[in-house]
Design an enzyme around this catalytic site. Structure first.
Site, short mmCIF file in Angstrom:
data_model
loop_
_atom_site.label_atom_id
_atom_site.label_comp_id
_atom_site.label_asym_id
_atom_site.label_seq_id
_atom_site.Cartn_x
_atom_site.Cartn_y
_atom_site.Cartn_z
N PRO A 86 -4.86 -13.76 9.68
CA PRO A 86 -4.81 -13.23 11.06
C PRO A 86 -3.70 -13.86 11.89
O PRO A 86 -3.31 -13.30 12.92
CB PRO A 86 -6.19 -13.58 11.63
CG PRO A 86 -6.90 -14.40 10.62
CD PRO A 86 -6.15 -14.37 9.34
N GLU A 113 -12.72 -20.88 5.63
CA GLU A 113 -12.24 -21.20 6.98
C GLU A 113 -10.72 -21.18 7.07
O GLU A 113 -10.16 -21.33 8.13
CB GLU A 113 -12.76 -22.59 7.38
CG GLU A 113 -14.17 -22.56 7.93
CD GLU A 113 -14.34 -21.56 9.06
OE1 GLU A 113 -13.61 -21.65 10.06
OE2 GLU A 113 -15.21 -20.68 8.93
N ARG A 150 1.31 4.91 -0.90
CA ARG A 150 1.46 6.33 -0.54
C ARG A 150 2.89 6.73 -0.20
O ARG A 150 3.22 7.91 -0.23
CB ARG A 150 0.48 6.73 0.57
CG ARG A 150 0.78 6.20 1.93
CD ARG A 150 -0.34 6.53 2.90
NE ARG A 150 -0.30 7.88 3.42
CZ ARG A 150 0.52 8.32 4.37
NH1 ARG A 150 1.41 7.49 4.90
NH2 ARG A 150 0.48 9.56 4.79
N ASP A 164 4.41 11.32 9.59
CA ASP A 164 3.25 10.50 9.93
C ASP A 164 3.34 9.95 11.34
O ASP A 164 4.43 9.76 11.87
CB ASP A 164 3.22 9.24 9.02
CG ASP A 164 2.65 9.52 7.66
OD1 ASP A 164 2.02 10.56 7.49
OD2 ASP A 164 2.86 8.67 6.77
N1 ADE Z 1 -7.75 -12.30 6.87
C1 ADE Z 1 -8.70 -12.36 7.83
N2 ADE Z 1 -8.38 -11.59 8.86
C2 ADE Z 1 -7.17 -11.03 8.58
C3 ADE Z 1 -6.30 -10.15 9.27
N3 ADE Z 1 -6.59 -9.69 10.49
N4 ADE Z 1 -5.16 -9.78 8.66
C4 ADE Z 1 -4.85 -10.26 7.44
N5 ADE Z 1 -5.62 -11.10 6.75
C5 ADE Z 1 -6.77 -11.49 7.30
#
Ligand code: ADE
Length: 222
Positions: A86, A113, A150, A164
């Site tokens: 993230p 974690e 794709r 797209d």
């Molecule tokens: N792992 C956990 N959340 C994630 C996200 N938003 N993007 C990529 N990998 C992740």
């Protein structure tokens, strides 16, 4: 294109890659996808892949050794190593096209974690699929692989993806199919006119209208 996905949960991928367009792309050898359980690379007597964080804190952290050894084993001069997290760079359609030109992707799915910070040193790119936190990188990697597969040559027609959403910074225009009227809802007259210039103009205007309404940021209007 060859893709290796490093994951502790290989069974999560069954179904997603065994159906529809991805399955066809695999069968036609446009793409090969290999799920690698990096636990198999652990040198720990109990095959451990995680440990408690230095300095304290909640949860377990993925250790360096299994991931370093696994990537080392798979890596060639043609490989691009991607870490899904993230805290990575937000994933956009532009990146989809960029990755589709690579020969070999090695995708690391984080879990628990987090991962030891030193894993970042063996990675070319860190990607996030959105501003929310998943339980791990598995679903994120499926999204990445699906979006890249794709647009590989011959997987779907170029015509199918060149218009797209997000290409030209616009959302997709609205589409309709038969019947002409459903429950009192009519298909816009212009689409039945056969006038290709007018249809193109209508679609572009609708795409702009929709983008202004839903995603003004794409037009730099927010
Ligand atoms: N792992 C956990 N959340 C994630 C996200 N938003 N993007 C990529 N990998 C992740």
């Amino acid at each position: 294109m060859k893709i290796d996905i490093l994951s502790l949960f290989p069974r999560m991928f069954q179904g997603v890659f065994d159906e529809s367009i991805i399955k066809r792309a695999i069968d036609e050898e446009k793409i090969s996808i290999n799920i690698v359980n990096f636990r198999d690379y652990s040198k720990d007597p109990h095959n451990k892949v995680d440990d408690t964080p230095y300095g304290g804190g909640a949860g377990m952290v993925l250790t360096c050794q299994p991931i370093f050894d696994c990537v080392n084993d798979l890596k060639t001069p043609d490989s691009k190593v991607i870490l899904l997290t993230p805290s990575g760079i937000p994933y956009k359609q532009e990146k989809v096209y960029e990755l589709s030109k690579e020969k070999h992707l090695i995708i690391i799915c984080g879990h628990y974690e987090g991962f030891d910070e030193r894993i970042r040193t063996i990675v070319d790119e860190e990607i996030s699929i959105g501003d929310y936190v998943l339980t791990g990188g598995e679903i994120a990697s499926m999204i990445l692989v699906d979006s890249v597969a794709r647009v590989l040559p011959g997987v779907i027609t170029e015509e199918s993806h060149k218009e797209d959403s997000f290409n030209n910074n616009l959302l997709d225009y609205p589409t309709y199919t038969k019947p002409r009227e459903y429950n009192g809802l009519e298909v816009p007259e212009v689409l039945l006119s056969g006038d290709h210039k007018k249809i193109e103009e209508y679609r572009r205007n609708e795409a702009i209208k929709k983008t202004k309404e839903i995603r003004p940021d794409l037009l730099g209007d927010d």
